[in-house]
Scaffold this active site. Structure first.
Site, PDB file in Angstrom:
ATOM      1  N   CYS A 139      -3.711  -5.030  -0.874  1.00  0.00           N
ATOM      2  CA  CYS A 139      -3.474  -5.737   0.395  1.00  0.00           C
ATOM      3  C   CYS A 139      -4.780  -6.293   0.973  1.00  0.00           C
ATOM      4  O   CYS A 139      -5.370  -7.181   0.388  1.00  0.00           O
ATOM      5  CB  CYS A 139      -2.756  -4.835   1.376  1.00  0.00           C
ATOM      6  SG  CYS A 139      -2.082  -5.760   2.764  1.00  0.00           S
ATOM      7  N   HIS A 159       2.000  -3.270  -1.414  1.00  0.00           N
ATOM      8  CA  HIS A 159       1.596  -1.858  -1.302  1.00  0.00           C
ATOM      9  C   HIS A 159       2.302  -1.003  -2.365  1.00  0.00           C
ATOM     10  O   HIS A 159       3.474  -0.676  -2.189  1.00  0.00           O
ATOM     11  CB  HIS A 159       1.948  -1.320   0.090  1.00  0.00           C
ATOM     12  CG  HIS A 159       1.073  -1.881   1.154  1.00  0.00           C
ATOM     13  ND1 HIS A 159      -0.119  -1.306   1.520  1.00  0.00           N
ATOM     14  CD2 HIS A 159       1.202  -2.990   1.924  1.00  0.00           C
ATOM     15  CE1 HIS A 159      -0.680  -2.021   2.473  1.00  0.00           C
ATOM     16  NE2 HIS A 159       0.095  -3.052   2.739  1.00  0.00           N
ATOM     17  N   GLU A 192       1.875   2.037  -2.918  1.00  0.00           N
ATOM     18  CA  GLU A 192       1.959   3.432  -2.495  1.00  0.00           C
ATOM     19  C   GLU A 192       3.216   3.750  -1.704  1.00  0.00           C
ATOM     20  O   GLU A 192       3.568   4.914  -1.575  1.00  0.00           O
ATOM     21  CB  GLU A 192       0.700   3.798  -1.684  1.00  0.00           C
ATOM     22  CG  GLU A 192       0.538   3.107  -0.330  1.00  0.00           C
ATOM     23  CD  GLU A 192      -0.111   1.718  -0.410  1.00  0.00           C
ATOM     24  OE1 GLU A 192      -0.085   1.117  -1.497  1.00  0.00           O
ATOM     25  OE2 GLU A 192      -0.610   1.232   0.621  1.00  0.00           O
ATOM     26  N   GLY A 230       1.127  31.544   8.871  1.00  0.00           N
ATOM     27  CA  GLY A 230       1.545  30.249   8.337  1.00  0.00           C
ATOM     28  C   GLY A 230       1.131  30.071   6.885  1.00  0.00           C
ATOM     29  O   GLY A 230       0.393  30.889   6.333  1.00  0.00           O
ATOM     30  N   THR A 285      -2.403  31.608   4.844  1.00  0.00           N
ATOM     31  CA  THR A 285      -2.020  32.588   3.825  1.00  0.00           C
ATOM     32  C   THR A 285      -2.536  32.179   2.447  1.00  0.00           C
ATOM     33  O   THR A 285      -3.126  32.991   1.722  1.00  0.00           O
ATOM     34  CB  THR A 285      -0.486  32.752   3.778  1.00  0.00           C
ATOM     35  OG1 THR A 285      -0.037  33.070   5.093  1.00  0.00           O
ATOM     36  CG2 THR A 285      -0.068  33.836   2.816  1.00  0.00           C
TER      37      THR A 285
END
Ligand code: XMP
Length: 511
Positions: free
Chosen positions: A80, A168, A170, A224, A228
């Protein structure tokens, strides 16, 4: 540093992170760097991708970096704005497009026998988002594809491994986008697809050992996924030299403190549970403003954590569960988010006075990769699948001031909702769910008695990263049963509502 590394130069596009995700999905390691601060040593980068941008190459102060160390020297893919800038930089001409092209388009011409377009044919859907167009290709430029409105939708520079596309690859709606990235990275640039959770664990454990040596590390566990997984990685690397602290701020979910602590101990982690509920509730007394509450909770956490980490003799390091999106935000072209909507936990973490060195084993990976890494180390599936939960916990789900009684009510409501989602098999299809306690009473009738009690709102959203979100269409029968359960079982609540707002314009949390 990975040996097979792809450099993504960010020109500020909203899609830059998506490019990195797609590349990682190909099991290829990549890093995003701002265009105005690229890495000094490019030796280990096997290919470079230039991102899109909200700027125009013709605007007043556009991103115009010097590409001479990259173009012709490394395999290069320009996307782009990147494609337009590459043309501009290399002797082509970029001008305003007659028709602005946003959204869906189809390739109307694809040059045959090009490895870049292998297995991609005319008609393939691509996603466009631009108002400038490449009017003349650069010196030695060769057109590779067009759409009905864009003649130079893709080109290469002959004699080099330099490719450019106006669309794009992606985004999900470019149906062959990933194939195209693979053609470029694997078939043309020869990048190895060796980036896997196992290889990440292996190289990270080694890097931690090298960095930390025999020194002690302190880590704040939250229950969380990120903290962890970070803890388990560090534990693998340095064993008992990792000291974890799990603070109960009194704003956790029902039974969470004891349940999670048990789970951590079962995993062999060296964890100290610190119940500081009263300290937090005291700090919050009388506060109603959401940001003031966040600050009070953050400050109390730092104090508790500082006290506890001082008890660990000779601790030299602080480990944090920072992940890649936080890092990208803080180093992005625009210097992070333009407006502070809410003061989420900051990347810098704890203040300087703690005098600890920082180790962040997850700082280069995305959330879904954190989960994959966790799974590859054998962390319990249920733990890895836990919904995100904000640091200030129920403190920002109790609107207005916080009391012990309100925490109790919300914990009960939340537990009925979350357990209900689990029992109905809905939990894993929801990205995040929780309940909010509203600062209003409403009139109801129970038996023959008039009641005047609290209202709770249930919220369940689908999202990929929390940046945008939509409410989940939970089955009516489920909502009906949950509402009945809550009103019948939780004293103090006589009304349940379901939040049907998307983000934006709403946010996920109510405060
Ligand atoms: P919002 O409400 O901004 O939430 O749409 C997006 C995601 O961030 C979480 N969140 C927080 N996490 N500290 C945190 O650690 C905070 O102060 C905070 N506020 C929101 C929220 O739960 C959601 O996952």
């Amino acid at each position: 540093m990975q040996q097979h590394n792809v450099l993504i130069l960010d020109f500020g596009s909203q899609y830059t992170q998506l490019i990195a995700r797609r590349v990682r999905e190909l099991n290829i390691y990549c890093e995003i760097h701002p265009y105005n601060n690229p890495p000094k040593d490019l030796t280990n980068y096997k290919a470079v991708i230039l991102s899109g941008s909200p700027s125009s190459v013709r605007s007043e102060d556009p991103p115009h970096p010097d590409l001479s160390e990259i173009r012709g020297k490394k395999p290069l893919l320009a996307v782009c704005y990147g494609a337009q800038y590459l043309a501009h930089f290399s002797g082509g001409l970029v001008g305003q497009s007659n028709t602005r092209e946003y959204g869906r388009a189809n390739l109307s011409y694809v040059k045959e026998n090009e490895v870049f377009f292998e297995n991609i044919t005319t008609g393939s859907q691509v996603w466009m988002s631009h108002s400038d167009t490449i009017k003349e290709l650069p010196t030695n430029g060769l057109r590779l594809a067009s759409t009905n409105d864009v003649e130079n939708a893709a080109y290469k520079i002959e004699g080099e491994q330099t490719f450019a596309i106006q669309f794009h690859p992606e985004v999900y709606h470019s149906t062959d986008g990933k194939k195209l990235l693979e053609n470029f990275l694997v078939k043309i640039a020869g990048v190895a697809q060796t980036w896997t959770p196992d290889s990440f664990v292996e190289s990270t454990v080694e890097a931690i050992r090298e960095k930390v040596g025999t020194e002690k590390v302190v880590l704040g566990l939250s229950g969380g996924v990120d903290s962890t997984v970070a803890a388990v990685l560090l534990h693998k690397a340095i064993g008992k030299n990792l000291h974890c602290i799990f603070v109960n701020n009194g704003l956790l979910r029902k039974n969470e403190f004891t349940d999670v602590l048990k789970q951590y101990e079962g995993m062999g982690l060296n964890v100290k549970g610190v119940d500081a509920s009263d300290r937090f509730l005291d700090a919050l007394k009388g506060l109603t403003d959401p940001e003031a509450k966040r600050k009070a909770i953050g400050k109390a956490f730092i104090e508790v954590f500082d006290d506890e980490s001082h008890k660990i003799e000779d601790a030299k390091w602080l480990a944090q569960g920072t992940i890649y999106p936080d890092v990208i935000e803080s180093v992005s072209v625009n210097g992070g988010p333009s407006a502070t909507i809410k003061s989420h936990h900051n990347v810098g973490g704890l203040p300087d006075f703690m005098k600890l060195k920082i180790v962040e084993p997850l700082r280069m990976i995305f959330k879904d990769e954190v989960r994959r890494v966790g799974a590859s180390m054998g962390i319990d599936k249920e733990l890895l699948g836990r919904h995100p939960f904000p640091g200030p916990g129920l403190g920002i789900r109790i609107l207005g001031d916080i009391t012990k009684e309100k925490v109790r009510i919300l914990q009960e409501v939340d537990a009925i909702f979350i357990n209900g989602l689990k029992k109905s098999g809905l939990y894993d299809s929801v990205w995040q769910a929780g309940a909010m306690l509203l600062p209003v009473n409403s009139v109801g009738v129970m038996g023959d008695e008039r009641t005047y009690e609290k209202v709770v709102a249930l919220r369940a959203v689908e999202s990929t990263d929390g940046m945008t979100a939509d409410w989940v269409n939970l089955p009516y029968e489920f909502l009906q049963k949950t509402s009945n359960d809550i009103i019948n079982k939780v004293k103090g609540v006589n009304r349940v509502v379901y939040d049907i707002s998307s983000k934006p314009p709403a946010t996920i949390e109510w405060e």
